[in-house]
Write an enzyme that holds these catalytic residues in place. Structure first.
Site, PDB file in Angstrom:
ATOM      1  N   HIS A  41       0.823  -1.220   0.000  1.00  0.00           N
ATOM      2  CA  HIS A  41       0.000   0.000   0.000  1.00  0.00           C
ATOM      3  C   HIS A  41       0.855   1.268   0.000  1.00  0.00           C
ATOM      4  O   HIS A  41       0.527   2.235  -0.684  1.00  0.00           O
ATOM      5  CB  HIS A  41      -0.984   0.004   1.170  1.00  0.00           C
ATOM      6  CG  HIS A  41      -1.901  -1.185   1.169  1.00  0.00           C
ATOM      7  ND1 HIS A  41      -2.606  -1.585   2.266  1.00  0.00           N
ATOM      8  CD2 HIS A  41      -2.212  -2.078   0.180  1.00  0.00           C
ATOM      9  CE1 HIS A  41      -3.317  -2.673   1.965  1.00  0.00           C
ATOM     10  NE2 HIS A  41      -3.081  -2.997   0.703  1.00  0.00           N
ATOM     11  N   HIS A  70      -9.627  -1.898  -4.679  1.00  0.00           N
ATOM     12  CA  HIS A  70      -8.484  -2.222  -3.822  1.00  0.00           C
ATOM     13  C   HIS A  70      -7.529  -3.191  -4.532  1.00  0.00           C
ATOM     14  O   HIS A  70      -6.309  -3.105  -4.373  1.00  0.00           O
ATOM     15  CB  HIS A  70      -8.906  -2.787  -2.465  1.00  0.00           C
ATOM     16  CG  HIS A  70      -7.715  -2.997  -1.586  1.00  0.00           C
ATOM     17  ND1 HIS A  70      -7.131  -1.971  -0.878  1.00  0.00           N
ATOM     18  CD2 HIS A  70      -6.921  -4.085  -1.395  1.00  0.00           C
ATOM     19  CE1 HIS A  70      -6.045  -2.421  -0.269  1.00  0.00           C
ATOM     20  NE2 HIS A  70      -5.897  -3.701  -0.568  1.00  0.00           N
ATOM     21  N   ASP A  87      -3.520  -2.735  -5.046  1.00  0.00           N
ATOM     22  CA  ASP A  87      -2.476  -3.733  -4.772  1.00  0.00           C
ATOM     23  C   ASP A  87      -1.591  -3.937  -6.007  1.00  0.00           C
ATOM     24  O   ASP A  87      -0.368  -4.057  -5.893  1.00  0.00           O
ATOM     25  CB  ASP A  87      -3.114  -5.080  -4.397  1.00  0.00           C
ATOM     26  CG  ASP A  87      -3.570  -5.134  -2.949  1.00  0.00           C
ATOM     27  OD1 ASP A  87      -3.120  -4.310  -2.136  1.00  0.00           O
ATOM     28  OD2 ASP A  87      -4.382  -6.030  -2.638  1.00  0.00           O
ATOM     29  N   HIS A  94      -1.168 -10.882  -5.455  1.00  0.00           N
ATOM     30  CA  HIS A  94       0.250 -10.505  -5.345  1.00  0.00           C
ATOM     31  C   HIS A  94       1.183 -11.450  -6.113  1.00  0.00           C
ATOM     32  O   HIS A  94       2.114 -10.995  -6.772  1.00  0.00           O
ATOM     33  CB  HIS A  94       0.663 -10.456  -3.878  1.00  0.00           C
ATOM     34  CG  HIS A  94      -0.099  -9.440  -3.083  1.00  0.00           C
ATOM     35  ND1 HIS A  94      -0.159  -8.115  -3.436  1.00  0.00           N
ATOM     36  CD2 HIS A  94      -0.847  -9.551  -1.963  1.00  0.00           C
ATOM     37  CE1 HIS A  94      -0.898  -7.460  -2.556  1.00  0.00           C
ATOM     38  NE2 HIS A  94      -1.339  -8.307  -1.658  1.00  0.00           N
TER      39      HIS A  94
HETATM   40 ZN   LIG Z   1      -3.991  -4.589  -0.323  1.00  0.00          ZN
END
Ligand SMILES: [Zn+2]
Length: 280
Positions: free
Chosen positions: A77, A232, A236, A259
């Site tokens: 973040h 969101h 990311d 991720h």
């Molecule tokens: Zn996040």
């Protein structure tokens, strides 16, 4: 052709809060850094961890970077805020093993960067341009990267109700767009999952003050955007793409990615066998 220059912070920024996973209190300082320094984390034990794909240790639940002696968790973040706000170089000092979660979004970081301002460094920005498309895939998760004149994201997620299917198509991700439309979106978790993590001693800093918690019947608390979840996910992705150390000029089409796949795409973009990616 207009030359884009590198930027760093005009002054130091101090923030503090608890880590989402460790629950530990942390003090964070963002400082100006010289041209071509990129982003790096300095830890209390004196170790320095550059924010690159080579220092990624784990992509389970958050992005963790490491050196032989130390680790720093949940870097995505604050890196999203720096990259999204147009910062090329910054040093991040922290006295704990996890970046504070703040309100679960990148807004506290992005607001502080906007307030402090940036200074131009008389060195051209490092830009990554793509010549041909590629994709990375893991089961039903897919990430396609195609050449484009600027950085933009199309993100699709499919979760159980009440989230369901959400799709976000961004325009060019400028600092103004990032600050207004992306930075405020908070991290999220399903109530049953959050309770299981908590019983394993994880997500110790998690609360309704720093996460969107999703129950079977609906969201616990008020959303900032109706599609806060997919927004969101884009946040990311911007944070993970900051590990490129360059400003990307490409369009990303992300289907249910996280991720691990974002970092795989960064590795692919920088792979020595990929003549398609040119940096300047
Ligand atoms: Zn996040």
């Amino acid at each position: 052709m207009i030359v884009e220059y590198q930027h760093t912070l005009a002054d130091e920024i101090h923030l503090s809060g608890v880590g989402l996973h460790t629950g530990c209190e942390a003090n964070l300082t963002l400082s100006p850094a010289p041209a071509n320094a990129g982003f790096s984390f300095s830890l209390a034990d004196g170790s320095r961890i550059p924010a690159t794909h080579q220092t990624v240790r784990s992509t389970v639940r958050c992005t963790t970077l490491g050196s032989p002696t130390a680790e720093i968790n949940t870097v995505e973040h604050v890196l999203a805020a720096l990259a999204g706000m147009g910062v090329d170089n910054a040093a991040i000092s922290i006295d704990a093993e996890e970046v504070p979660i703040m309100d679960g979004s990148a807004k506290p970081f992005a607001d502080a960067i906007a307030k402090t301002g940036l200074v131009e460094q008389r060195v051209p920005r490092r830009i990554l341009e793509l010549r041909s498309p590629f994709w990375v895939r893991d089961g039903d998760k897919l990430l396609v990267v195609v050449p484009a004149p600027h950085f933009k994201i199309n993100f699709f997620v499919a979760f159980p109700e009440p989230v369901g299917n959400q799709f976000l198509e961004t325009p060019e991700i400028t600092p103004e767009y990032f600050l207004r439309e992306i930075a405020p979106n908070r991290t999220f978790g399903f109530r049953a999952e959050v309770e299981a993590l908590y019983s394993q001693g994880l997500a110790l800093g998690g609360s309704l003050d720093n996460a969107v918690v999703i129950d079977r019947d609906g969201y616990m608390g008020k959303l900032r955007f109706p599609d806060e979840i997919v927004r969101h996910k884009a946040l990311d992705l911007i944070g993970d793409f900051a590990l490129l150390g360059m400003h990307p000029r490409c369009e990303v089409i992300a289907l249910k990615s996280g991720h691990a796949l974002h970092v795989a795409a960064v590795r692919e973009l920088l792979a020595p066998y990929r003549p398609a990616a040119i940096a300047r």
